[in-house]
Write a protein that holds these residues in place. Structure first.
Motif, mmCIF file in Angstrom:
data_model
loop_
_atom_site.group_PDB
_atom_site.id
_atom_site.type_symbol
_atom_site.label_atom_id
_atom_site.label_comp_id
_atom_site.label_asym_id
_atom_site.label_seq_id
_atom_site.Cartn_x
_atom_site.Cartn_y
_atom_site.Cartn_z
ATOM 1 N N TRP A 25 0.823 -1.213 0.000
ATOM 2 C CA TRP A 25 0.000 0.000 0.000
ATOM 3 C C TRP A 25 0.853 1.257 0.000
ATOM 4 O O TRP A 25 1.735 1.415 0.850
ATOM 5 N N GLY A 28 2.031 3.313 3.272
ATOM 6 C CA GLY A 28 1.867 2.400 4.420
ATOM 7 C C GLY A 28 2.712 2.881 5.604
ATOM 8 O O GLY A 28 3.827 3.371 5.411
ATOM 9 N N LYS A 29 2.182 2.759 6.802
ATOM 10 C CA LYS A 29 2.854 3.333 7.977
ATOM 11 C C LYS A 29 3.414 2.272 8.922
ATOM 12 O O LYS A 29 3.457 2.454 10.119
ATOM 13 N N PRO A 51 -10.000 6.056 10.087
ATOM 14 C CA PRO A 51 -10.820 6.506 8.949
ATOM 15 C C PRO A 51 -10.118 6.298 7.601
ATOM 16 O O PRO A 51 -10.772 6.276 6.570
ATOM 17 N N PHE A 52 -8.764 6.156 7.636
ATOM 18 C CA PHE A 52 -7.968 5.970 6.405
ATOM 19 C C PHE A 52 -7.103 4.719 6.600
ATOM 20 O O PHE A 52 -5.883 4.815 6.743
ATOM 21 N N GLY A 54 -6.252 2.104 4.752
ATOM 22 C CA GLY A 54 -5.342 1.708 3.671
ATOM 23 C C GLY A 54 -4.915 0.262 3.743
ATOM 24 O O GLY A 54 -5.732 -0.657 3.696
ATOM 25 N N GLY A 55 -3.597 0.044 3.859
ATOM 26 C CA GLY A 55 -3.036 -1.309 3.876
ATOM 27 C C GLY A 55 -3.082 -1.995 5.235
ATOM 28 O O GLY A 55 -2.538 -3.088 5.381
ATOM 29 N N ALA A 57 -1.474 -1.419 7.990
ATOM 30 C CA ALA A 57 -0.206 -1.596 8.717
ATOM 31 C C ALA A 57 -0.338 -1.219 10.195
ATOM 32 O O ALA A 57 0.250 -1.871 11.059
ATOM 33 N N ASP A 71 -11.998 2.909 4.769
ATOM 34 C CA ASP A 71 -11.214 3.526 3.689
ATOM 35 C C ASP A 71 -12.174 3.827 2.544
ATOM 36 O O ASP A 71 -13.225 3.190 2.419
ATOM 37 N N ILE A 72 -11.783 4.776 1.713
ATOM 38 C CA ILE A 72 -12.641 5.125 0.577
ATOM 39 C C ILE A 72 -12.458 4.123 -0.567
ATOM 40 O O ILE A 72 -13.277 4.086 -1.491
ATOM 41 N N GLY A 179 -16.015 4.453 2.714
ATOM 42 C CA GLY A 179 -16.619 5.772 2.541
ATOM 43 C C GLY A 179 -15.670 6.883 2.902
ATOM 44 O O GLY A 179 -14.516 6.648 3.284
ATOM 45 N N ASP A 180 -16.179 8.099 2.781
ATOM 46 C CA ASP A 180 -15.419 9.277 3.176
ATOM 47 C C ASP A 180 -15.256 9.246 4.705
ATOM 48 O O ASP A 180 -16.161 8.794 5.423
ATOM 49 N N PHE A 181 -14.116 9.751 5.194
ATOM 50 C CA PHE A 181 -13.840 9.705 6.641
ATOM 51 C C PHE A 181 -14.973 10.285 7.484
ATOM 52 O O PHE A 181 -15.271 9.796 8.570
ATOM 53 N N ASP A 195 -4.699 8.828 9.110
ATOM 54 C CA ASP A 195 -3.527 8.900 8.220
ATOM 55 C C ASP A 195 -3.998 9.227 6.797
ATOM 56 O O ASP A 195 -4.035 8.366 5.927
HETATM 57 C C1 LIG Z 1 -1.672 7.258 3.511
HETATM 58 S S1 LIG Z 1 -2.909 6.119 3.063
HETATM 59 C C2 LIG Z 1 -3.212 5.230 4.550
HETATM 60 C C3 LIG Z 1 -2.160 4.198 4.797
HETATM 61 C C4 LIG Z 1 -2.389 3.322 5.996
HETATM 62 N N1 LIG Z 1 -2.272 4.075 7.250
HETATM 63 C C5 LIG Z 1 -1.375 2.195 5.993
HETATM 64 O O1 LIG Z 1 -0.517 2.123 6.876
HETATM 65 O O2 LIG Z 1 -1.427 1.380 5.061
HETATM 66 C C6 LIG Z 1 -4.320 7.122 2.869
HETATM 67 C C7 LIG Z 1 -5.593 6.376 2.576
HETATM 68 O O3 LIG Z 1 -6.676 7.295 2.542
HETATM 69 C C8 LIG Z 1 -7.665 6.789 1.670
HETATM 70 N N2 LIG Z 1 -8.560 7.932 1.358
HETATM 71 C C9 LIG Z 1 -8.384 8.939 0.449
HETATM 72 N N3 LIG Z 1 -9.397 9.845 0.536
HETATM 73 C C10 LIG Z 1 -10.215 9.409 1.541
HETATM 74 C C11 LIG Z 1 -11.406 9.920 2.126
HETATM 75 N N4 LIG Z 1 -11.978 11.084 1.703
HETATM 76 N N5 LIG Z 1 -11.984 9.231 3.148
HETATM 77 C C12 LIG Z 1 -11.449 8.051 3.565
HETATM 78 N N6 LIG Z 1 -10.315 7.507 3.042
HETATM 79 C C13 LIG Z 1 -9.696 8.181 2.051
HETATM 80 C C14 LIG Z 1 -6.869 6.205 0.516
HETATM 81 O O4 LIG Z 1 -7.604 5.230 -0.178
HETATM 82 C C15 LIG Z 1 -5.642 5.616 1.257
HETATM 83 O O5 LIG Z 1 -5.810 4.250 1.519
#
Ligand SMILES: C[S@@+](CC[C@H](N)C(=O)[O-])C[C@H]1O[C@@H](n2cnc3c(N)ncnc32)[C@H](O)[C@@H]1O
Length: 277
Positions: A25, A28-29, A51-52, A54-55, A57, A71-72, A179-181, A195
């Motif tokens: 991803w 990824g953090k 709320p975000f 992603g992968g 992590a 996640d969106i 969805g959106d955060f 994140d």
């Molecule tokens: C930096 S990444 C997160 C990585 C995660 N913390 C990890 O360690 O894998 C940001 C994430 O925000 C999601 N994203 C983008 N816009 C968004 C929104 N409006 N609401 C929710 N998620 C969103 C993206 O799909 C992406 O997976």
């Protein structure tokens, strides 16, 4: 007698970083987990809300009992939902260009015929993620997944294929949503780790997916939460100021080197903004 391995120890392949995430991803953090562990330690009885996510992590690094992971990206979340049901994949995964493009076409067919939540879509998404260029997840204007073949010398699918079922018990008490955060149903005592996509300065008027208005909308949304909040982002001046103004404490960390769009390796700084901790 052979040692009995629990699902957690089977998958615990990191060095203090928790369980290895199943997908590649961007952003990824995993590297941030040792910085988050001390903040989470005194709150681990709470629900973790990402709320975000992603992968995953961070969730797989902190291993909360209870979590709401949003996640969106509907394809990542669909894949996690199938892992939670105990995904057992029989898909023939080959590191081969022709096979890759055939799977990509099939994945796009599933999306256009309303079957993006199917088991097959979840398996294909996993395969495309491992085999495509840089683990990217990108769609064209028609909504088709258009990441090219990754050209890796070798890819191990077996580890994950064999261990898919191990995620089932880890995800048992975790909920996933798309969805959106701002649509995430938070409770006032939740521990939120947010994140978002990185703030990229000088892009106020661009049409990128998560622009400055969204960064401000997020900071204001987080500032209204009663429970503990941790935010990570690129340490641009405007992000640090935004969170300071809203009463967050900020800490700057050195982030791992990233390859910029010009091919330079840049050393970025990361900000951790905290409130209620
Ligand atoms: C930096 S990444 C997160 C990585 C995660 N913390 C990890 O360690 O894998 C940001 C994430 O925000 C999601 N994203 C983008 N816009 C968004 C929104 N409006 N609401 C929710 N998620 C969103 C993206 O799909 C992406 O997976």
């Amino acid at each position: 007698m052979a040692a009995v391995l629990t699902d957690k120890t089977r998958l615990n392949l990191g060095e203090g970083l928790g369980i290895r995430p199943p997908l590649k991803w961007a952003g990824g953090k995993r590297w941030l987990v040792p910085h988050l562990q001390p903040l989470w330690k005194n709150h681990s009885q709470r629900r973790l809300v990402e709320p975000f996510s992603g992968g995953l992590a961070v969730a797989l690094g902190l291993l909360p009992e209870d979590a709401l992971l949003n996640d969106i990206n509907p394809h990542a979340i669909n894949f996690y939902q199938w892992l939670k049901r105990g995904l057992n994949s029989k898909l023939a995964m080959q590191n081969d260009e022709e096979a890759y493009y055939a799977c990509r076409t099939q994945f796009n067919k599933l999306i256009s015929s309303g079957k993006a939540s199917s088991k097959e879509a979840a398996e294909l998404f996993y395969y495309l993620n491992r085999t495509g260029y840089n683990g990217l997840c990108r769609f064209n204007k028609q909504g088709e997944f258009n990441v090219p073949f990754g050209r890796y010398k070798t890819i191990s699918y077996d580890l994950y294929k064999n261990d898919f079922k191990s995620y089932k018990s880890i995800f048992a008490n975790w909920r996933f949503s798309v969805g959106d955060f701002a649509s995430v149903a938070i409770k006032e005592d939740d521990f939120i780790y947010a994140d978002p996509p990185y703030d990229v300065e000088f892009t106020q008027y661009s049409k990128e997916a998560f622009g400055w208005d969204d960064q401000v909308r997020l900071a204001e949304w987080l500032s209204l939460h009663q429970g503990p909040v941790v935010l990570s982002n690129q340490a641009t001046k405007r992000i640090v100021n935004l969170y300071k103004k809203l009463g967050f404490k900020t800490k700057i960390l050195d982030a791992p080197r990233r390859i910029s769009c010009t091919g330079d390796r840049t050393r970025a700084e990361e900000v951790l903004a905290t409130r209620g901790l």
